[in-house]
Design an enzyme around this catalytic site. Structure first.
Site, PDB file in Angstrom:
ATOM      1  N   LYS A   8      28.418  36.592  41.281  1.00 62.92           N
ATOM      2  CA  LYS A   8      28.740  35.540  42.262  1.00 62.92           C
ATOM      3  C   LYS A   8      28.272  35.936  43.672  1.00 62.92           C
ATOM      4  O   LYS A   8      27.641  35.148  44.365  1.00 62.92           O
ATOM      5  CB  LYS A   8      30.257  35.261  42.292  1.00 62.92           C
ATOM      6  CG  LYS A   8      30.807  34.733  40.968  1.00 62.92           C
ATOM      7  CD  LYS A   8      32.258  34.292  41.094  1.00 62.92           C
ATOM      8  CE  LYS A   8      33.225  35.432  41.356  1.00 62.92           C
ATOM      9  NZ  LYS A   8      33.397  36.340  40.216  1.00 62.92           N
ATOM     10  N   ARG A  92      40.154  29.875  42.081  1.00 65.23           N
ATOM     11  CA  ARG A  92      40.129  30.644  40.836  1.00 65.23           C
ATOM     12  C   ARG A  92      41.203  30.187  39.866  1.00 65.23           C
ATOM     13  O   ARG A  92      41.286  30.720  38.768  1.00 65.23           O
ATOM     14  CB  ARG A  92      40.366  32.114  41.157  1.00 65.23           C
ATOM     15  CG  ARG A  92      39.138  33.028  40.996  1.00 65.23           C
ATOM     16  CD  ARG A  92      39.566  34.382  41.460  1.00 65.23           C
ATOM     17  NE  ARG A  92      38.770  35.489  41.079  1.00 65.23           N
ATOM     18  CZ  ARG A  92      37.844  36.053  41.844  1.00 65.23           C
ATOM     19  NH1 ARG A  92      37.515  35.512  42.993  1.00 65.23           N
ATOM     20  NH2 ARG A  92      37.245  37.153  41.449  1.00 65.23           N
ATOM     21  N   ARG A 131      27.414  49.149  40.340  1.00 64.59           N
ATOM     22  CA  ARG A 131      27.567  48.455  41.630  1.00 64.59           C
ATOM     23  C   ARG A 131      28.167  49.356  42.711  1.00 64.59           C
ATOM     24  O   ARG A 131      29.183  49.998  42.518  1.00 64.59           O
ATOM     25  CB  ARG A 131      28.459  47.218  41.439  1.00 64.59           C
ATOM     26  CG  ARG A 131      28.784  46.503  42.724  1.00 64.59           C
ATOM     27  CD  ARG A 131      29.180  45.075  42.512  1.00 64.59           C
ATOM     28  NE  ARG A 131      30.467  44.919  41.867  1.00 64.59           N
ATOM     29  CZ  ARG A 131      31.021  43.737  41.603  1.00 64.59           C
ATOM     30  NH1 ARG A 131      30.366  42.629  41.879  1.00 64.59           N
ATOM     31  NH2 ARG A 131      32.198  43.677  41.027  1.00 64.59           N
ATOM     32  N   ARG A 164      33.873  49.814  44.687  1.00 66.91           N
ATOM     33  CA  ARG A 164      35.088  49.016  44.774  1.00 66.91           C
ATOM     34  C   ARG A 164      36.113  49.652  43.845  1.00 66.91           C
ATOM     35  O   ARG A 164      35.775  50.025  42.722  1.00 66.91           O
ATOM     36  CB  ARG A 164      34.804  47.580  44.293  1.00 66.91           C
ATOM     37  CG  ARG A 164      34.175  46.720  45.339  1.00 66.91           C
ATOM     38  CD  ARG A 164      33.749  45.378  44.806  1.00 66.91           C
ATOM     39  NE  ARG A 164      34.743  44.688  44.001  1.00 66.91           N
ATOM     40  CZ  ARG A 164      34.682  43.400  43.722  1.00 66.91           C
ATOM     41  NH1 ARG A 164      33.701  42.656  44.194  1.00 66.91           N
ATOM     42  NH2 ARG A 164      35.601  42.823  42.966  1.00 66.91           N
ATOM     43  N   ARG A 175      40.665  42.442  34.439  1.00 67.92           N
ATOM     44  CA  ARG A 175      40.122  41.337  35.235  1.00 67.92           C
ATOM     45  C   ARG A 175      39.530  40.257  34.324  1.00 67.92           C
ATOM     46  O   ARG A 175      39.679  39.072  34.579  1.00 67.92           O
ATOM     47  CB  ARG A 175      39.055  41.858  36.208  1.00 67.92           C
ATOM     48  CG  ARG A 175      39.665  42.704  37.315  1.00 67.92           C
ATOM     49  CD  ARG A 175      38.596  43.404  38.120  1.00 67.92           C
ATOM     50  NE  ARG A 175      37.836  42.501  38.948  1.00 67.92           N
ATOM     51  CZ  ARG A 175      36.643  42.780  39.457  1.00 67.92           C
ATOM     52  NH1 ARG A 175      36.061  43.927  39.204  1.00 67.92           N
ATOM     53  NH2 ARG A 175      36.025  41.916  40.224  1.00 67.92           N
TER      54      ARG A 175
HETATM   55  P1  AMP Z   1      35.845  39.106  43.911  1.00 70.42           P
HETATM   56  O1  AMP Z   1      35.226  39.895  45.010  1.00 70.42           O
HETATM   57  O2  AMP Z   1      35.609  37.620  44.043  1.00 70.42           O
HETATM   58  O3  AMP Z   1      35.488  39.629  42.539  1.00 70.42           O
HETATM   59  O4  AMP Z   1      37.439  39.303  44.055  1.00 70.42           O
HETATM   60  C1  AMP Z   1      38.039  40.578  43.967  1.00 70.42           C
HETATM   61  C2  AMP Z   1      39.533  40.452  43.712  1.00 70.42           C
HETATM   62  O5  AMP Z   1      40.146  39.738  44.799  1.00 70.42           O
HETATM   63  C3  AMP Z   1      39.926  39.691  42.478  1.00 70.42           C
HETATM   64  O6  AMP Z   1      39.901  40.505  41.302  1.00 70.42           O
HETATM   65  C4  AMP Z   1      41.341  39.260  42.838  1.00 70.42           C
HETATM   66  O7  AMP Z   1      42.241  40.368  42.738  1.00 70.42           O
HETATM   67  C5  AMP Z   1      41.216  38.932  44.314  1.00 70.42           C
HETATM   68  N1  AMP Z   1      40.824  37.512  44.537  1.00 70.42           N
HETATM   69  C6  AMP Z   1      39.645  37.050  45.065  1.00 70.42           C
HETATM   70  N2  AMP Z   1      39.625  35.711  45.122  1.00 70.42           N
HETATM   71  C7  AMP Z   1      40.814  35.309  44.617  1.00 70.42           C
HETATM   72  C8  AMP Z   1      41.384  34.034  44.388  1.00 70.42           C
HETATM   73  N3  AMP Z   1      40.735  32.892  44.667  1.00 70.42           N
HETATM   74  N4  AMP Z   1      42.647  33.985  43.845  1.00 70.42           N
HETATM   75  C9  AMP Z   1      43.323  35.110  43.561  1.00 70.42           C
HETATM   76  N5  AMP Z   1      42.830  36.349  43.735  1.00 70.42           N
HETATM   77  C10 AMP Z   1      41.586  36.461  44.261  1.00 70.42           C
END
Ligand code: AMP
Length: 230
Positions: A8, A92, A131, A164, A175
């Protein structure tokens, strides 16, 4: 949309680069919920402290916490007249999508193009292990596809790259499960609204041209539709 590690962030950066020149999409019109949460964690804000453990375990941040945080940022993007905006990682859950829909409705700017990335899990696991990120800027590197010019250093600032904390096999399994439970129902939600576009491929390089083609056609049609109104 797309499960963790489906690319993404990578696709967002590429779309920004591509549509920045043809459709004037600026970095300020892109919002990543994950980057925003990581920024809070780095700055050790109250919200950052509240969500840090959840991100480390691969849990979703509760809707009641994330919805106000997002709207605070997204409302600024939505208010800009005649401008498009791109959301990465949000919504999400169906609840987040419904809340966002009702907020956007007031501005007459509904979500009209949802990108779902469909990438095999075996490919994703390798990608997660490869990554590295530059935490302050959110820049992403892959040891296989997009390595930094100097090993372990950010290309722009020369600062050290980090992993990360949620990029490891155990957390990844969690996840993925959370994604299947909470986020997959969103696919149906957006399909029913007629705004879902799905892209399948093993690599981001395979998928990017497909998205650009579909989104260009969509934006061209929209321009024509807007012009023909006047
Ligand atoms: P990402 O960088 O989009 O993969 O997000 C990393 C982490 O942030 C996710 O695994 C969730 O723990 C949290 N997170 C990001 N966006 C959301 C969302 N829209 N709703 C809930 N948790 C989120």
């Amino acid at each position: 949309m797309g499960c963790p590690g489906s690319g993404k962030g990578t696709q967002t950066a590429r779309l920004l680069k591509h549509f920045g020149s043809s459709f004037g999409l600026q970095a300020t019109q892109v919002f990543s919920s994950g980057d925003c949460l990581r920024e809070h964690i780095n700055r050790k804000t109250a919200l950052g402290k509240q969500v840090e453990g959840l991100l480390e375990k691969g849990e979703l941040v509760p809707d009641s916490v994330i919805n106000p945080m997002i709207w605070d940022k997204v409302e600024r993007l939505v208010k800009a007249p005649e401008k498009s905006f791109l959301l990465d990682g949000f919504p999400r859950t169906v609840d987040q999508a419904k809340t966002l829909d009702s907020q956007l409705h007031e501005y007459g700017k509904p979500i009209n193009f949802v990108i779902d990335l469909d990438v095999p899990h075996s490919v994703i696991l390798q990608r997660i292990e490869d990554r590295w990120i530059h935490a302050p800027s959110g820049r992403i590197y892959s040891l296989s596809f997009n390595p930094p010019k100097v090993a372990g250093k950010d290309d722009v600032t020369g600062e050290p790259l980090t992993k990360r904390p949620d990029d490891n096999a155990d957390v990844f399994a969690n996840r993925l499960q959370k994604y299947a439970e909470a986020t997959k129902p969103l696919i149906e939600y957006y399909r029913n609204q007629g705004v879902l576009f799905q892209f399948k491929g093993a690599t981001s390089d395979e998928i990017t041209p497909l998205i650009i083609q579909a989104l260009s056609a969509f934006l061209q049609n929209k321009k024509v539709a807007v012009k023909s109104k006047y």
